[in-house]
Design a protein around this motif. Structure first.
Motif, short mmCIF file in Angstrom:
data_model
loop_
_atom_site.label_atom_id
_atom_site.label_comp_id
_atom_site.label_asym_id
_atom_site.label_seq_id
_atom_site.Cartn_x
_atom_site.Cartn_y
_atom_site.Cartn_z
N SER A 156 -3.63 -9.13 2.72
CA SER A 156 -2.61 -10.16 2.57
C SER A 156 -2.22 -10.21 1.11
O SER A 156 -3.08 -10.21 0.23
CB SER A 156 -3.12 -11.52 3.05
OG SER A 156 -4.19 -11.95 2.25
N GLY A 157 -0.92 -10.17 0.84
CA GLY A 157 -0.44 -10.15 -0.53
C GLY A 157 0.86 -9.39 -0.63
O GLY A 157 1.64 -9.35 0.33
N ASN A 158 1.09 -8.72 -1.77
CA ASN A 158 2.34 -8.00 -2.01
C ASN A 158 2.07 -6.58 -2.48
O ASN A 158 1.06 -6.31 -3.14
CB ASN A 158 3.15 -8.73 -3.10
CG ASN A 158 3.58 -10.10 -2.65
OD1 ASN A 158 4.19 -10.25 -1.61
ND2 ASN A 158 3.24 -11.11 -3.44
N THR A 159 3.01 -5.69 -2.14
CA THR A 159 2.91 -4.29 -2.57
C THR A 159 4.25 -3.85 -3.12
O THR A 159 5.30 -4.39 -2.77
CB THR A 159 2.52 -3.36 -1.41
OG1 THR A 159 3.54 -3.38 -0.42
CG2 THR A 159 1.19 -3.73 -0.81
N LEU A 160 4.21 -2.85 -3.97
CA LEU A 160 5.42 -2.25 -4.52
C LEU A 160 5.16 -0.76 -4.69
O LEU A 160 4.11 -0.37 -5.24
CB LEU A 160 5.78 -2.86 -5.88
CG LEU A 160 6.87 -2.13 -6.67
CD1 LEU A 160 8.23 -2.34 -6.00
CD2 LEU A 160 6.88 -2.59 -8.10
#
Length: 107
Positions: free
Chosen positions: A34-38
Motif C-alpha cells: 500500500s502506497g505509491n510507485t513511480l
C-alpha cells in the motif's frame, strides 16, 4: 523462370556482415503493498555520420509498505557502454536510477 547468366552476382562468405544494428532497452519496475510507485524510462538515439550514440535513463521509486524498485538494462551491438546506477532502500521506500551511455562505432 530460369536465369542463365549470374556472373554479375558476387560471392559472400558466411562471416561477412551484411546488415548491422544495435539495441538499448531500460525496464523500470516498482511495487508496494500500500502506497505509491513511480517508474519512468527515456532513451534518446542519435546517428551522426557513421557513429550512433544512445543515452538512456531509468527511474523507479516505491514509497509504502514492503517497497520494491529496480531498473533492468539490456543492450546489444554497441562498441562502448557505460552504466551508472544509484539505489537505496529504507523501512518504507526503495529507489533505483540508472543512466546508460552507449556508442556504436563504424567498422
Amino acid at each position: 523462370m530460369l536465369i542463365f547468366d549470374l556472373s554479375y552476382l558476387e560471392n559472400v562468405s558466411e562471416n561477412d556482415l551484411i546488415l548491422g544494428g544495435a539495441v538499448l532497452g531500460l525496464d523500470a519496475f516498482s511495487s508496494v503493498d500500500s502506497g505509491n510507485t513511480l517508474t519512468a524510462t527515456d532513451i534518446i538515439l542519435r546517428n551522426k555520420g557513421k557513429v550512433t550514440k544512445a543515452t538512456g535513463t531509468g527511474t523507479a521509486i516505491a514509497i509504502g509498505t514492503d517497497p520494491l524498485a529496480g531498473v533492468d538494462v539490456y543492450y546489444a551491438g554497441f562498441d562502448k557502454v557505460k552504466i551508472k546506477s544509484n539505489s537505496g532502500t529504507g523501512a518504507n521506500y526503495a529507489y533505483e536510477t540508472v543512466t546508460v551511455k552507449a556508442m556504436d562505432l563504424p567498422h
